[in-house]
Design an enzyme around this catalytic site. Structure first.
Site, PDB file in Angstrom:
ATOM      1  N   ASP A 151      -1.304   1.410  -3.793  1.00 52.67           N
ATOM      2  CA  ASP A 151      -1.852   0.245  -4.546  1.00 52.67           C
ATOM      3  C   ASP A 151      -3.195   0.993  -5.333  1.00 52.67           C
ATOM      4  OD1 ASP A 151      -3.059   0.750  -1.813  1.00 52.67           O
ATOM      5  OD2 ASP A 151      -3.481  -1.097  -2.482  1.00 52.67           O
ATOM      6  N   ASP A 184      -1.952   6.180  -3.189  1.00 55.43           N
ATOM      7  CA  ASP A 184      -1.064   5.283  -2.729  1.00 55.43           C
ATOM      8  C   ASP A 184      -0.846   4.420  -3.413  1.00 55.43           C
ATOM      9  OD1 ASP A 184      -3.150   3.787  -2.099  1.00 55.43           O
ATOM     10  OD2 ASP A 184      -2.568   3.288  -0.692  1.00 55.43           O
ATOM     11  N   SER A 232       0.461  -0.799   0.326  1.00 47.84           N
ATOM     12  CA  SER A 232      -0.162  -0.204   0.117  1.00 47.84           C
ATOM     13  C   SER A 232       0.692   1.514   0.190  1.00 47.84           C
ATOM     14  CB  SER A 232      -0.969  -0.054   0.954  1.00 47.84           C
ATOM     15  OG  SER A 232      -2.443   0.802   1.658  1.00 47.84           O
ATOM     16  N   ASP A 278      -6.212   2.205  -3.134  1.00 43.89           N
ATOM     17  CA  ASP A 278      -7.035   2.408  -2.713  1.00 43.89           C
ATOM     18  C   ASP A 278      -7.433   3.640  -1.952  1.00 43.89           C
ATOM     19  OD1 ASP A 278      -5.266   1.827  -0.818  1.00 43.89           O
ATOM     20  OD2 ASP A 278      -6.055  -0.379  -0.017  1.00 43.89           O
TER      21      ASP A 278
END
Length: 453
Positions: free
Chosen positions: A241, A239, A100, A243
């Site tokens: 990833d 960010d 993340s 999400d």
């Protein structure tokens, strides 16, 4: 029993257990055996742009295939895209290899189950129980096979755009787009340009080592500078990833998950789309609760982690929830945080109301807040020391109305987080220094301090 799962899957430093090829092979075999027992023989796997993600995916695939589970490998895609495809392809399990918002030295893994929702804590404990045992692998006659699907981007692009009205356009609207050198680096620019936006792109050249490096939702200095120097209408920062999302108004001010949730909730209420109230977490800024109360929107907080937000939303049959960090759940579109879809919905509100991001935030007044991170420490018990407790016990008297303190272990990093909030930023600064000094006198520590508002 060793605990591997945190607030969002398993995470750690690459090369140290559990983020090793050996562990991921074992993890694949454990999950595969559990799935095979339930006659689940196919899963989907995506990853982010970290150098280690490919190696960890290969190890996981090997463990899965050895026990008879086949894998659809889709390469680099945002985490919410894997949630979407898990549901779209009617699969029982989806997997993302990512850490993340952490930098490249870390990596991790998170899981989705049917309908694209996060894995339950109960199922995580079941996996942990098996991981703490010696795995005996029998010879399987039917090995799982691995298929590579690298052409799914357009499906996800179409899905994101489909959350907007057919005639929605961003013509001549100037956006600085920070892709964190992560999973959104290809998709996001395509989506915003396809809608007609004038995109100024930053941090969209991943090399495996630069994910979240001086960019992304946890480091906003460069995007704030670019929004001002480019005279952009706003900035959007994802960010690693995809999400999470943090937005930047045209004055360079950051707009976090709490403020985004307020904008959405107010708009939903105005348009009679709001069902009940909204959900935040115990880290949500007190200013959000006060602002929502003024416009008559119920607000409930839950533990840290977007899966707890999802669980409460389903329980209450509500539609909106968010974490301050930028995980925003819009259940009309997805059961997980989706940075691209969230930012598109905010842009729609800006255009519908002929407004600006700055104006939409004007009636939510965030309380001053400081977060102290005690680095490389996961032993929270030392904070019970009488000297530290003596300082902590005085916070209400010192900080006054609306003040609060939260101490917790991070679920995504090896650190202890202390959140201090109140009405007076000067007093919060003084109190945080007092607290750091007394903590250091008890146990020498490394700190990072984040001033939120």
């Amino acid at each position: 029993m060793i605990k591997y799962f945190g607030t969002d899957g398993i995470r750690g430093v690459v090369g140290k257990t559990p983020i090793t090829a050996d562990f991921f092979f074992k993890l694949g075999a454990v999950i595969g055996k559990i799935l095979y027992f339930y006659d689940v023989k196919k899963i989907i796997i995506g990853r982010d742009t970290r150098l280690s993600s490919y190696m960890l995916e290969e190890a996981l695939q090997f463990g899965l295939s050895l026990v008879g589970v086949s894998v659809i490998s889709v390469g680099v895609l945002p985490t919410p895209a894997i949630s979407y495809f898990t549901k779209l392809f009617n699969l029982e399990v989806g997997v993302v290899i990512s850490a993340s918002h952490n930098q490249f030295r870390d990596n991790g893994i998170k899981f989705f189950v049917k309908n694209g929702v996060k894995l339950s804590a109960k199922f995580e404990r079941r996996i942990e129980k098996q991981l703490n045992k010696t795995i005996i692998l029998k010879q399987f006659v039917d090995l799982g096979h691995i298929s590579y699907k690298r052409a799914l981007q357009q499906k996800y692009i179409n899905f994101c755009i489909s959350t907007l009205p057919n005639n929605f356009r961003l013509n001549n609207f100037k956006i600085v787009l920070d892709c964190a050198n992560g999973s959104t680096y290809e998709l996001a620019p395509i989506i915003f340009r396809e809608l007609g936006a004038n995109v100024v792109l930053m941090s969209a050249a991943p090399n495996g080592l630069n994910i979240n490096d001086k960019c992304g939702t946890t480091d906003l200095q460069e995007i704030q500078r670019l929004v001002l120097s480019e005279k952009a209408d706003l900035g959007i920062s994802f960010d690693g990833d995809g999400d999470r999302v943090i937005m930047i108004d045209h004055f360079g001010n950051s707009v976090n998950g709490d403020q985004i949730l307020y904008i959405l909730a107010k708009n939903y209420k105005k348009n009679k789309k709001l069902r009940g109230g909204v959900v935040g977490t115990k880290m949500s800024n007190g200013g959000l609760s006060l602002a929502l109360s003024k416009i008559g929107i119920p607000f409930i907080t839950v533990n840290i982690g977007d899966r707890y937000i999802f669980k409460k939303l389903k329980e209450k049959q509500w539609r909106l929830g968010a974490e301050s960090s930028g995980h925003v759940i819009l259940l009309d579109y997805a059961p997980v945080g989706d940075g691209i879809i969230t930012s598109l919905q905010i842009l729609k509100i800006i255009f519908d109301e002929n407004s600006t991001l700055k104006s939409l935030c004007s009636d939510i007044h965030m309380l001053p807040q400081i977060i102290i991170n005690i680095k490389n420490n996961i032993d929270i018990s030392f904070l019970k020391n009488f000297k530290i407790q003596s300082v902590l016990s005085k916070y209400k008297d010192f900080l006054g109305k609306y003040s609060r303190i939260m101490l917790r272990l991070s679920g995504t990093e090896k650190c202890i987080r202390i959140m201090i909030e109140g009405c007076c930023s000067k007093k919060i600064n003084i109190f945080s220094k007092m607290l750091i000094n007394v903590i250091n006198s008890v146990k020498k520590s490394r700190f990072s301090i984040i001033t939120m508002f």
